[in-house]
Design a protein around this motif. Structure first.
Motif, PDB file in Angstrom:
ATOM      1  N   GLU A  63       0.835  -1.209   0.000  1.00 26.41           N
ATOM      2  CA  GLU A  63       0.000   0.000   0.000  1.00 26.41           C
ATOM      3  C   GLU A  63       0.869   1.259   0.000  1.00 26.41           C
ATOM      4  OE1 GLU A  63      -3.318   0.029  -0.060  1.00 26.41           O
ATOM      5  OE2 GLU A  63      -3.367  -2.171  -0.068  1.00 26.41           O
ATOM      6  N   PRO A  64       0.435   2.311  -0.738  1.00 27.54           N
ATOM      7  CA  PRO A  64       1.194   3.561  -0.704  1.00 27.54           C
ATOM      8  C   PRO A  64       1.104   4.234   0.665  1.00 27.54           C
ATOM      9  CG  PRO A  64      -0.747   3.777  -2.110  1.00 27.54           C
ATOM     10  CD  PRO A  64      -0.688   2.342  -1.683  1.00 27.54           C
ATOM     11  N   LEU A  65       2.212   4.852   1.078  1.00 24.99           N
ATOM     12  CA  LEU A  65       2.239   5.554   2.361  1.00 24.99           C
ATOM     13  C   LEU A  65       2.129   7.056   2.170  1.00 24.99           C
ATOM     14  CD1 LEU A  65       5.261   3.639   3.927  1.00 24.99           C
ATOM     15  CD2 LEU A  65       2.916   3.549   4.790  1.00 24.99           C
ATOM     16  N   ALA A  66       2.760   7.565   1.124  1.00 25.15           N
ATOM     17  CA  ALA A  66       2.779   9.013   0.893  1.00 25.15           C
ATOM     18  C   ALA A  66       3.227   9.273  -0.535  1.00 25.15           C
ATOM     19  CB  ALA A  66       3.747   9.685   1.860  1.00 25.15           C
ATOM     20  N   GLN A  67       2.922  10.476  -0.986  1.00 25.89           N
ATOM     21  CA  GLN A  67       3.324  10.915  -2.311  1.00 25.89           C
ATOM     22  C   GLN A  67       4.531  11.844  -2.135  1.00 25.89           C
ATOM     23  OE1 GLN A  67       1.645   9.366  -4.597  1.00 25.89           O
ATOM     24  NE2 GLN A  67       2.599  10.358  -6.378  1.00 25.89           N
ATOM     25  N   VAL A  68       5.562  11.637  -2.936  1.00 23.39           N
ATOM     26  CA  VAL A  68       6.822  12.349  -2.717  1.00 23.39           C
ATOM     27  C   VAL A  68       7.234  13.073  -3.998  1.00 23.39           C
ATOM     28  CG1 VAL A  68       9.229  12.088  -1.975  1.00 23.39           C
ATOM     29  CG2 VAL A  68       7.486  10.521  -1.103  1.00 23.39           C
ATOM     30  N   ALA A  69       7.638  14.330  -3.869  1.00 24.69           N
ATOM     31  CA  ALA A  69       8.021  15.125  -5.044  1.00 24.69           C
ATOM     32  C   ALA A  69       9.317  14.607  -5.652  1.00 24.69           C
ATOM     33  CB  ALA A  69       8.208  16.585  -4.629  1.00 24.69           C
ATOM     34  N   ALA A  70       9.357  14.599  -6.990  1.00 29.15           N
ATOM     35  CA  ALA A  70      10.587  14.237  -7.692  1.00 29.15           C
ATOM     36  C   ALA A  70      11.380  15.520  -7.931  1.00 29.15           C
ATOM     37  CB  ALA A  70      10.253  13.557  -9.016  1.00 29.15           C
ATOM     38  N   GLY A  71      12.537  15.619  -7.290  1.00 20.22           N
ATOM     39  CA  GLY A  71      13.356  16.835  -7.360  1.00 20.22           C
ATOM     40  C   GLY A  71      13.814  17.133  -8.781  1.00 20.22           C
ATOM     41  N   THR A  72      13.690  18.407  -9.167  1.00 24.78           N
ATOM     42  CA  THR A  72      14.109  18.839 -10.501  1.00 24.78           C
ATOM     43  C   THR A  72      15.491  19.484 -10.417  1.00 24.78           C
ATOM     44  OG1 THR A  72      13.208  21.031 -10.141  1.00 24.78           O
ATOM     45  CG2 THR A  72      11.715  19.383 -11.083  1.00 24.78           C
ATOM     46  N   GLU A  73      16.001  19.862 -11.587  1.00 29.89           N
ATOM     47  CA  GLU A  73      17.279  20.562 -11.620  1.00 29.89           C
ATOM     48  C   GLU A  73      17.193  21.866 -10.815  1.00 29.89           C
ATOM     49  OE1 GLU A  73      18.416  20.218 -15.760  1.00 29.89           O
ATOM     50  OE2 GLU A  73      20.481  20.737 -15.197  1.00 29.89           O
ATOM     51  N   ALA A  74      16.033  22.527 -10.907  1.00 31.53           N
ATOM     52  CA  ALA A  74      15.859  23.796 -10.179  1.00 31.53           C
ATOM     53  C   ALA A  74      15.867  23.557  -8.663  1.00 31.53           C
ATOM     54  CB  ALA A  74      14.549  24.462 -10.608  1.00 31.53           C
ATOM     55  N   ASP A  75      15.260  22.448  -8.224  1.00 33.32           N
ATOM     56  CA  ASP A  75      15.289  22.126  -6.791  1.00 33.32           C
ATOM     57  C   ASP A  75      16.727  21.881  -6.329  1.00 33.32           C
ATOM     58  OD1 ASP A  75      12.451  22.161  -6.434  1.00 33.32           O
ATOM     59  OD2 ASP A  75      12.323  20.156  -7.338  1.00 33.32           O
ATOM     60  N   VAL A  76      17.462  21.140  -7.146  1.00 34.54           N
ATOM     61  CA  VAL A  76      18.852  20.844  -6.785  1.00 34.54           C
ATOM     62  C   VAL A  76      19.676  22.133  -6.772  1.00 34.54           C
ATOM     63  CG1 VAL A  76      20.951  19.590  -7.469  1.00 34.54           C
ATOM     64  CG2 VAL A  76      18.716  18.453  -7.593  1.00 34.54           C
ATOM     65  N   ASP A  77      19.424  23.010  -7.761  1.00 35.82           N
ATOM     66  CA  ASP A  77      20.093  24.317  -7.788  1.00 35.82           C
ATOM     67  C   ASP A  77      19.859  25.081  -6.489  1.00 35.82           C
ATOM     68  OD1 ASP A  77      21.408  24.523 -10.174  1.00 35.82           O
ATOM     69  OD2 ASP A  77      19.700  25.433 -11.259  1.00 35.82           O
ATOM     70  N   ALA A  78      18.601  25.119  -6.060  1.00 34.90           N
ATOM     71  CA  ALA A  78      18.257  25.855  -4.836  1.00 34.90           C
ATOM     72  C   ALA A  78      18.961  25.237  -3.632  1.00 34.90           C
ATOM     73  CB  ALA A  78      16.737  25.844  -4.637  1.00 34.90           C
ATOM     74  N   ALA A  79      19.005  23.897  -3.590  1.00 32.61           N
ATOM     75  CA  ALA A  79      19.639  23.212  -2.456  1.00 32.61           C
ATOM     76  C   ALA A  79      21.142  23.480  -2.442  1.00 32.61           C
ATOM     77  CB  ALA A  79      19.361  21.704  -2.540  1.00 32.61           C
ATOM     78  N   VAL A  80      21.763  23.436  -3.615  1.00 36.16           N
ATOM     79  CA  VAL A  80      23.215  23.661  -3.673  1.00 36.16           C
ATOM     80  C   VAL A  80      23.531  25.114  -3.305  1.00 36.16           C
ATOM     81  CG1 VAL A  80      25.266  23.683  -5.173  1.00 36.16           C
ATOM     82  CG2 VAL A  80      23.626  21.794  -5.340  1.00 36.16           C
ATOM     83  N   ALA A  81      22.693  26.045  -3.773  1.00 34.34           N
ATOM     84  CA  ALA A  81      22.922  27.461  -3.442  1.00 34.34           C
ATOM     85  C   ALA A  81      22.813  27.679  -1.926  1.00 34.34           C
ATOM     86  CB  ALA A  81      21.915  28.344  -4.184  1.00 34.34           C
ATOM     87  N   ALA A  82      21.815  27.049  -1.306  1.00 33.66           N
ATOM     88  CA  ALA A  82      21.652  27.186   0.146  1.00 33.66           C
ATOM     89  C   ALA A  82      22.850  26.585   0.875  1.00 33.66           C
ATOM     90  CB  ALA A  82      20.360  26.501   0.590  1.00 33.66           C
ATOM     91  N   ALA A  83      23.298  25.428   0.384  1.00 36.59           N
ATOM     92  CA  ALA A  83      24.435  24.752   1.031  1.00 36.59           C
ATOM     93  C   ALA A  83      25.706  25.578   0.879  1.00 36.59           C
ATOM     94  CB  ALA A  83      24.628  23.364   0.418  1.00 36.59           C
ATOM     95  N   ARG A  84      25.890  26.182  -0.287  1.00 32.84           N
ATOM     96  CA  ARG A  84      27.088  27.003  -0.534  1.00 32.84           C
ATOM     97  C   ARG A  84      27.127  28.202   0.419  1.00 32.84           C
ATOM     98  NH1 ARG A  84      31.681  26.278  -1.861  1.00 32.84           N
ATOM     99  NH2 ARG A  84      30.843  24.832  -3.379  1.00 32.84           N
ATOM    100  N   LYS A  85      25.984  28.888   0.492  1.00 31.75           N
ATOM    101  CA  LYS A  85      25.899  30.072   1.339  1.00 31.75           C
ATOM    102  C   LYS A  85      26.155  29.678   2.809  1.00 31.75           C
ATOM    103  CE  LYS A  85      22.909  34.164   1.620  1.00 31.75           C
ATOM    104  NZ  LYS A  85      22.613  34.385   3.019  1.00 31.75           N
TER     105      LYS A  85
END
Ligand code: NAD
Ligand code: MG
Length: 496
Positions: A63-85
């Motif tokens: 049975e499904p437990l939850a629906q999970v977003a598939a990260g895009t290039e833009a999501d990864v960009d935002a995460a890397v920018a946050a990590a860099r800062k």
């Protein structure tokens, strides 16, 4: 009373020797699964910028437990920018002592919420609650405790070159589904101790404990951007490792994907560590304590449904004891309970996904075609719903068989025999992998001689699957390179 309990408990105690028990005053939170998950970026839960999502399921029911977003290039960009800062402005500027305090808080909070993490992990992954409660979660906490202690002692971590070795920057980390929270801990703890910041991508079938971990990071007030978690499957992982803002790649997963990542980052100057597949051999000499060896071999392959990169998936038995050993092994396997991961008496839980179930069944079919005798046993029938495989022993196989050469990543043990130590060593080394092996003998000289001749990263003597945060882990050949755990686990994150 369950007659299988005493030996199983004994093996869990054994594996935890030197590690930490969960606090007796664990909070008994019921688990709380949200309908939808996005990502954790810059200290906030965000929905993600793409439209695509996928379900994570409970493998014990399908049975499904939850629906999970598939990260895009833009999501990864935002995460890397946050990590860099966060790296440049906050985390790398803190003293080691201050960083260590945050990491200790994470470790303590993991212990306190251990029961909740264990229940969630067993629900999303399918592994028995006794394992998540006694092994996965305590060991994850132990990794944070261990690396917290290093944060202000990094000058002793490298050999002389740098008086105060510095961080690399942003670590891009991709992890598998077999030990979701534990692999997260192996990746995040050393990165934080060394002053790096993180973009981590959990496996797509087991994202839930990583999302709960993100909540815990908010609780301990970890500065925003120090740890970012982007959900998704292979494409998202590929964005993470290929991102030009990522300075170091840490990957645990299959050899095939490891190769693809190495090709993707070739020439980029990124540092990398690869923890890949395995086909570990347990060598049992005739002079071994057979009861102990049976227990170790059962643990070596049936712990975590055999979804273990260092699983002892090949058994090499000295010919004179082979028949007796296999008979004892089968008697022991017949006491294992297969079933509900949340039942504390369960020894073997659910196979993590429908896809992995199909892979294991395909290997059993290949084994039959190649002439193997396939024996399956357990104390109870496998449940009707969900993804289950009974503990399986293959006999009548030879070195050249597919089931002896390839990683099945399931509860399937291939048994072979040998006559001399040289033959045992030759057979154990006759694989493209080189992660872990076990040697069973009462003769110390024989154990050491064999261990030195084995071509793999880890050798256990008269034991198997024993883990300690202070002890380095990793492979050679197609099992990867670089070490996680111990002082060696710091080096890949430091400018030495
Ligand atoms: P996998 O290689 O398919 O996936 C591992 C992770 O990589 C997942 O998060 C996945 O989404 C991601 N991924 C897939 N394609 C990618 C790509 N092109 N670029 C970047 N990321 C990508 O492996 P799996 O099925 O999740 O895990 C099982 C494998 O992992 C087994 O082979 C096992 O031996 C290995 N493993 C090794 C260790 C170790 O420490 N050596 C530990 C656990 C598992
Ligand atoms: Mg799941």
């Amino acid at each position: 009373m369950d007659h299988a309990s005493p030996p199983s408990n004994a093996r869990h105690r054994l594996r935890l020797a030197g590690a930490l028990e969960l606090s007796p005053s664990i909070e008994k939170h019921p688990i709380n699964i949200r309908e939808r998950y996005g990502h954790f970026i810059n200290g906030e839960f965000v929905p993600g910028q793409g439209d695509e999502s996928f379900a994570t399921v409970n493998p014990a029911t399908g049975e499904p437990l939850a629906q999970v977003a598939a990260g895009t290039e833009a999501d990864v960009d935002a995460a890397v920018a946050a990590a860099r800062k966060a790296h440049d402005e906050v985390w790398s500027k803190l003293s080691g002592l201050e960083r260590g305090k945050y990491i200790y808080r994470i470790a303590r909070r993991l212990q306190e919420r251990g029961r909740e993490f264990a229940t969630l992990e067993s629900t999303d992954n399918g592994k028995p609650i006794r394992e998540t409660r006694d092994v996965d979660i305590p060991l994850a906490a132990a990794h944070f405790f261990y690396y917290a202690g290093w944060a202000d002692k990094l000058r002793y971590a490298t050999r002389g070159a740098a008086a105060n070795p510095s961080s690399l920057g942003v670590a891009g980390q991709v992890i598998p589904w077999n030990f979701p929270l534990l692999m997260l801990a192996w990746k995040i703890a050393p990165a934080l101790a060394t002053g790096n910041t993180v973009v981590l991508k959990p496996a797509e079938t087991t994202p839930l404990t990583a999302m709960l971990f993100a909540e815990l990071l908010q609780e301990v007030d970890l500065p925003p951007g120090v740890v970012n978690i982007v959900n998704g499957a292979g494409a998202t992982g590929s964005h993470v490792v290929s991102h030009p803002g990522v300075d170091k790649v840490a990957f645990t997963g299959s050899t095939q994907v490891g190769r693809a990542i190495m090709r993707a980052i070739a020439g980029s100057g990124k540092k990398a560590t690869m923890e890949l597949g395995g086909k570990g051999a347990n060598i049992v000499y005739a002079d071994a304590s057979l009861d102990q060896a049976v227990e170790g071999c059962v643990d070596g392959i049936f712990f975590n449904q055999g979804h273990v990169c260092c699983a002892g998936s090949r058994l090499l038995l000295e010919e004179s004891i082979a028949d007796e050993f296999i008979a004892r092994l089968k008697r022991r396997v017949e006491t294992l309970r297969v079933g509900d991961p949340l039942d504390k008496n369960t020894d073997v839980g659910a196979i993590n996904s429908k896809g992995q179930l199909a892979t294991i069944e395909r290997y059993l079919e290949i084994g039959r075609e190649e002439g193997a005798t396939v024996w399956q046993g357990a104390a109870c029938q496998k449940p009707d719903a969900g993804y289950f495989v009974l503990p399986t022993i293959l006999t009548g196989v030879q070195q050249s068989d597919t089931v002896v050469r390839e990683e099945i990543f399931g509860p399937v043990l291939a048994c072979l025999t040998f006559r001399t130590p040289d033959e045992a060593i030759r057979k154990a080394n006759d694989t493209e992998y080189g992660l872990a092996c076990g040697v069973w003998s009462e003769k110390t000289a024989k154990v050491f001689r064999t261990a030195h001749a084995l071509n793999c990263g880890v050798v256990w003597a008269n034991g198997y699957n024993l883990f300690d945060p202070a002890s380095p882990f990793g492979g050679v050949r197609h099992s990867g390179f670089g070490r996680e755990g111990g002082i060696a686990g710091l080096w890949p994150y430091l400018k030495a």
